[in-house]
Design an enzyme around this catalytic site. Structure first.
Site, PDB file in Angstrom:
ATOM      1  N   SER A 169      24.586  42.896  27.300  1.00  0.00           N
ATOM      2  CA  SER A 169      24.957  42.869  25.889  1.00  0.00           C
ATOM      3  C   SER A 169      26.337  43.487  25.712  1.00  0.00           C
ATOM      4  O   SER A 169      27.101  43.573  26.689  1.00  0.00           O
ATOM      5  CB  SER A 169      23.896  43.603  25.062  1.00  0.00           C
ATOM      6  OG  SER A 169      24.079  43.372  23.686  1.00  0.00           O
ATOM      7  N   ASN A 170      26.693  43.902  24.521  1.00  0.00           N
ATOM      8  CA  ASN A 170      28.002  44.509  24.282  1.00  0.00           C
ATOM      9  C   ASN A 170      27.901  45.570  23.193  1.00  0.00           C
ATOM     10  O   ASN A 170      26.821  45.807  22.648  1.00  0.00           O
ATOM     11  CB  ASN A 170      29.035  43.427  23.943  1.00  0.00           C
ATOM     12  CG  ASN A 170      28.647  42.673  22.681  1.00  0.00           C
ATOM     13  OD1 ASN A 170      28.589  43.239  21.600  1.00  0.00           O
ATOM     14  ND2 ASN A 170      28.336  41.387  22.832  1.00  0.00           N
ATOM     15  N   GLU A 171      29.046  46.168  22.872  1.00  0.00           N
ATOM     16  CA  GLU A 171      29.094  47.366  22.016  1.00  0.00           C
ATOM     17  C   GLU A 171      29.016  47.081  20.512  1.00  0.00           C
ATOM     18  O   GLU A 171      29.100  48.000  19.716  1.00  0.00           O
ATOM     19  CB  GLU A 171      30.414  48.115  22.278  1.00  0.00           C
ATOM     20  CG  GLU A 171      30.492  48.836  23.595  1.00  0.00           C
ATOM     21  CD  GLU A 171      29.630  50.090  23.600  1.00  0.00           C
ATOM     22  OE1 GLU A 171      29.322  50.599  22.511  1.00  0.00           O
ATOM     23  OE2 GLU A 171      29.238  50.527  24.686  1.00  0.00           O
ATOM     24  N   SER A 172      28.930  45.827  20.108  1.00  0.00           N
ATOM     25  CA  SER A 172      28.997  45.530  18.667  1.00  0.00           C
ATOM     26  C   SER A 172      27.891  46.250  17.890  1.00  0.00           C
ATOM     27  O   SER A 172      26.729  46.237  18.285  1.00  0.00           O
ATOM     28  CB  SER A 172      28.867  44.015  18.463  1.00  0.00           C
ATOM     29  OG  SER A 172      28.751  43.727  17.089  1.00  0.00           O
ATOM     30  N   ALA A 199      29.448  39.375  17.863  1.00  0.00           N
ATOM     31  CA  ALA A 199      30.034  39.429  19.209  1.00  0.00           C
ATOM     32  C   ALA A 199      29.059  38.702  20.140  1.00  0.00           C
ATOM     33  O   ALA A 199      28.204  39.326  20.779  1.00  0.00           O
ATOM     34  CB  ALA A 199      30.232  40.875  19.633  1.00  0.00           C
TER      35      ALA A 199
END
Ligand code: CTP
Length: 214
Positions: free
Chosen positions: A26-29, A93
């Site tokens: 996943s990512n930091e959004s 994101a």
């Protein structure tokens, strides 16, 4: 719809791409930008559908909420909703890659190397832009760390957008952000550092303007 009121499709948050039942990429959004857009749009009387990935934020009031997990889920939800909307603001994101195969059971540890094979996800923004009917407005975001304006302008052209909002990696999870906006056929405009709430109002007004022109 009353005159001047729009049906807005807004996306927010990250997506999760599962490797096995308990592990994901996943990512930091945080989803905060999408929620600020929703609040601004609801405040201005628009009808809003929010498609969001997993976020730790309270449910926004006044909008229809569709919660999704993966890029594929977000793609399906957005594609189904898009025909009934006047504009898309793609603040999510979305993961660019997803595991080529999701393991049905938790992967056991071993001492050998493990190579994870990934495949590209559908570019939701590009697809919805390509498939829009006349008059529908499409606004995307670009997160760039170098050659930022050149890369974002190329993204606007490649995805056929009406406008693109350029931000930097520091914007992820931040309370205050400064962005630059490029409207198709126009010049870069700097939006000074401010709250995401202020930026949300600014972007919703931009979408209203683009819709009137379309
Ligand atoms: N986006 C999308 N679907 C994807 C990936 C991105 O709709 N599978 C959208 C994002 O919501 C954002 C825009 O495309 O509005 C730009 O995302 P960004 O990650 O900056 O660019 P990419 O096109 O993914 O390219 P790159 O990561 O190489 O910069």
């Amino acid at each position: 719809m009353p005159p001047g009121k729009l049906r807005l499709l807004i996306t927010a948050g990250p997506t999760r791409e599962y490797v096995d039942p308990v592990r994901y990429i996943s990512n930091e959004s945080s989803g905060k930008m999408g929620h600020a857009l929703v609040a601004a749009a609801v405040q201005r009387g628009h009808r809003v559908t929010l498609v969001q990935g997993p976020v730790a934020l309270p449910r926004p009031s006044g909008a229809r909420l569709i919660s999704v997990i993966s890029a594929a889920d977000m793609h399906a939800a957005c594609a189904a909703a898009w025909p009934w909307h006047d504009a898309l603001i793609m603040a999510a994101a979305v993961a660019d890659y997803t595991p080529a195969r999701r393991l049905p059971a938790k992967r056991k540890k071993s001492s050998s190397k493990y190579t994870l094979h990934l495949k590209p996800t559908v570019d939701i923004l590009a697809e919805l832009s390509r498939e829009r009917r006349p008059g529908q407005v499409v606004v995307g975001f670009a997160l760039e760390d170098h050659a930022a304006r050149r890369r974002a302008a190329a993204k606007l052209r490649r995805k056929g957008l009406d406008a693109i909002v350029l931000n930097r990696p520091e914007a992820l999870g931040a309370i205050r952000v400064g962005v630059e906006i490029l409207v198709q056929g126009g010049a870069w405009e700097c939006v000074p550092v401010g709250s995401k709430a202020q930026l949300g109002v600014r972007l919703v007004r931009l979408v209203e303007h683009l819709y009137r022109q379309s």
